[in-house]
Design a protein around this motif. Structure first.
Motif, PDB file in Angstrom:
ATOM      1  N   ASP A 160      29.592  21.100  42.371  1.00  0.00           N
ATOM      2  CA  ASP A 160      28.727  21.292  40.683  1.00  0.00           C
ATOM      3  C   ASP A 160      27.750  22.981  41.140  1.00  0.00           C
ATOM      4  O   ASP A 160      27.409  22.685  40.771  1.00  0.00           O
ATOM      5  CB  ASP A 160      27.266  20.963  41.476  1.00  0.00           C
ATOM      6  N   GLY A 161      29.085  23.962  41.231  1.00  0.00           N
ATOM      7  CA  GLY A 161      28.587  25.390  41.036  1.00  0.00           C
ATOM      8  C   GLY A 161      28.778  25.624  39.442  1.00  0.00           C
ATOM      9  O   GLY A 161      29.544  25.343  39.048  1.00  0.00           O
ATOM     10  N   PRO A 162      27.164  26.557  39.398  1.00  0.00           N
ATOM     11  CA  PRO A 162      26.899  26.680  38.171  1.00  0.00           C
ATOM     12  C   PRO A 162      27.899  27.682  36.944  1.00  0.00           C
ATOM     13  O   PRO A 162      28.525  27.367  35.507  1.00  0.00           O
ATOM     14  CB  PRO A 162      25.831  26.675  37.175  1.00  0.00           C
ATOM     15  N   GLY A 163      28.687  28.302  38.189  1.00  0.00           N
ATOM     16  CA  GLY A 163      29.011  29.540  37.263  1.00  0.00           C
ATOM     17  C   GLY A 163      30.644  29.132  37.588  1.00  0.00           C
ATOM     18  O   GLY A 163      31.262  29.424  36.446  1.00  0.00           O
ATOM     19  N   THR A 164      30.548  28.722  38.049  1.00  0.00           N
ATOM     20  CA  THR A 164      32.349  27.605  37.984  1.00  0.00           C
ATOM     21  C   THR A 164      32.711  26.789  36.503  1.00  0.00           C
ATOM     22  O   THR A 164      33.980  26.917  36.204  1.00  0.00           O
ATOM     23  CB  THR A 164      32.484  27.085  39.915  1.00  0.00           C
ATOM     24  N   LEU A 165      31.863  26.478  37.236  1.00  0.00           N
ATOM     25  CA  LEU A 165      31.795  25.317  36.160  1.00  0.00           C
ATOM     26  C   LEU A 165      31.495  25.682  34.995  1.00  0.00           C
ATOM     27  O   LEU A 165      32.570  25.125  33.781  1.00  0.00           O
ATOM     28  CB  LEU A 165      30.758  23.614  35.613  1.00  0.00           C
ATOM     29  N   ALA A 166      31.306  26.425  34.271  1.00  0.00           N
ATOM     30  CA  ALA A 166      31.271  27.260  32.915  1.00  0.00           C
ATOM     31  C   ALA A 166      31.982  28.362  32.844  1.00  0.00           C
ATOM     32  O   ALA A 166      33.021  27.956  32.136  1.00  0.00           O
ATOM     33  CB  ALA A 166      29.719  28.356  33.252  1.00  0.00           C
ATOM     34  N   ALA A 167      32.332  29.424  34.436  1.00  0.00           N
ATOM     35  CA  ALA A 167      33.954  29.897  33.481  1.00  0.00           C
ATOM     36  C   ALA A 167      35.061  28.451  33.764  1.00  0.00           C
ATOM     37  O   ALA A 167      36.051  29.279  32.525  1.00  0.00           O
ATOM     38  CB  ALA A 167      33.893  30.582  35.016  1.00  0.00           C
ATOM     39  N   SER A 168      35.052  27.954  33.796  1.00  0.00           N
ATOM     40  CA  SER A 168      36.056  27.022  33.692  1.00  0.00           C
ATOM     41  C   SER A 168      36.217  25.777  32.805  1.00  0.00           C
ATOM     42  O   SER A 168      37.318  25.191  31.962  1.00  0.00           O
ATOM     43  CB  SER A 168      36.364  25.851  34.870  1.00  0.00           C
ATOM     44  N   GLY A 169      34.956  25.539  31.599  1.00  0.00           N
ATOM     45  CA  GLY A 169      34.246  24.994  30.835  1.00  0.00           C
ATOM     46  C   GLY A 169      33.984  23.478  30.591  1.00  0.00           C
ATOM     47  O   GLY A 169      34.121  22.623  30.337  1.00  0.00           O
ATOM     48  N   LEU A 170      35.063  22.873  32.853  1.00  0.00           N
ATOM     49  CA  LEU A 170      33.836  22.106  33.114  1.00  0.00           C
ATOM     50  C   LEU A 170      32.281  21.209  32.907  1.00  0.00           C
ATOM     51  O   LEU A 170      31.995  19.993  33.165  1.00  0.00           O
ATOM     52  CB  LEU A 170      34.421  22.125  34.992  1.00  0.00           C
TER      53      LEU A 170
END
Length: 188
Positions: A160-170
């Motif tokens: 649930d890392g917001p940066g990773t979720l945003a970068a991947s579109g998740l």
């Protein structure tokens, strides 16, 4: 009744794995999570390996229980895949956290990898069948691409890392799923 107790203990072990990780999976912790008298888990699963095997087998059972109807078109496939992504952060979270802990253990225990492989291998067949049922021109490579992308999303959704979720579109499951399908099956 004995089967019910075994299932209760295996479900409690999934909860322990999800909450405390692999190091926290002890017979005592499972007893406590199940509300069972001390020593109950050890009576059913005498070693840690026996407990790990029981939990892995329970995860396979749960996995097999969640199969729903196949989609009949692209929109239904989008809904199915979106539902799977949303499930990771919702009701499926404890089972998937436990599953990832088991996968880490399986890297050192080939016998455990054999049990967990039933889930991973089934994903390829299920996702291929879903794509075909939705009327898409499925191939082995396309099915593998969708399957691996969905599987790769799981740890990021759990972390649930917001940066990773945003970068991947998740951070937007619908957009993620539609983008994945468009990359593999362009609508032209």
């Amino acid at each position: 009744m004995k089967r019910d107790r075994r299932d209760l203990l295996r479900d409690a072990a999934i909860t322990v794995l999800a909450e405390a990780g692999g190091r926290g999976l002890t017979h005592r912790a499972v007893d406590a999570a199940a509300g069972a008298p001390l020593g109950t888990t050890k009576n059913y699963f005498p070693t840690r390996d026996a407990l790990l095997q029981a939990v892995a087998e329970r995860c396979v059972e749960h996995y097999n229980d969640v199969a729903g109807p196949l989609p009949t078109n692209r929109e239904e496939l989008v809904a199915m895949l979106r539902g799977l992504v949303e499930n990771v952060a919702g009701p499926g979270r404890p089972r998937l956290l436990a599953y990832l802990e088991l996968q880490a253990e399986a890297a050192r225990k080939p016998w455990l990898a054999d049990i967990l492989d039933l889930i991973a291998a089934s994903d390829f067949a299920r996702f291929a069948a879903a794509q075909a049922a939705a009327g898409l021109p499925v191939s082995e490579q396309r099915a593998a691409t969708i399957t691996l992308a969905m599987q790769a999303a799981i740890p990021h959704l759990l972390a649930d890392g917001p940066g990773t979720l945003a970068a991947s579109g998740l951070d937007d499951p619908d957009t993620f799923v539609r983008g994945l399908l468009e990359a593999v099956y362009p609508e032209n």
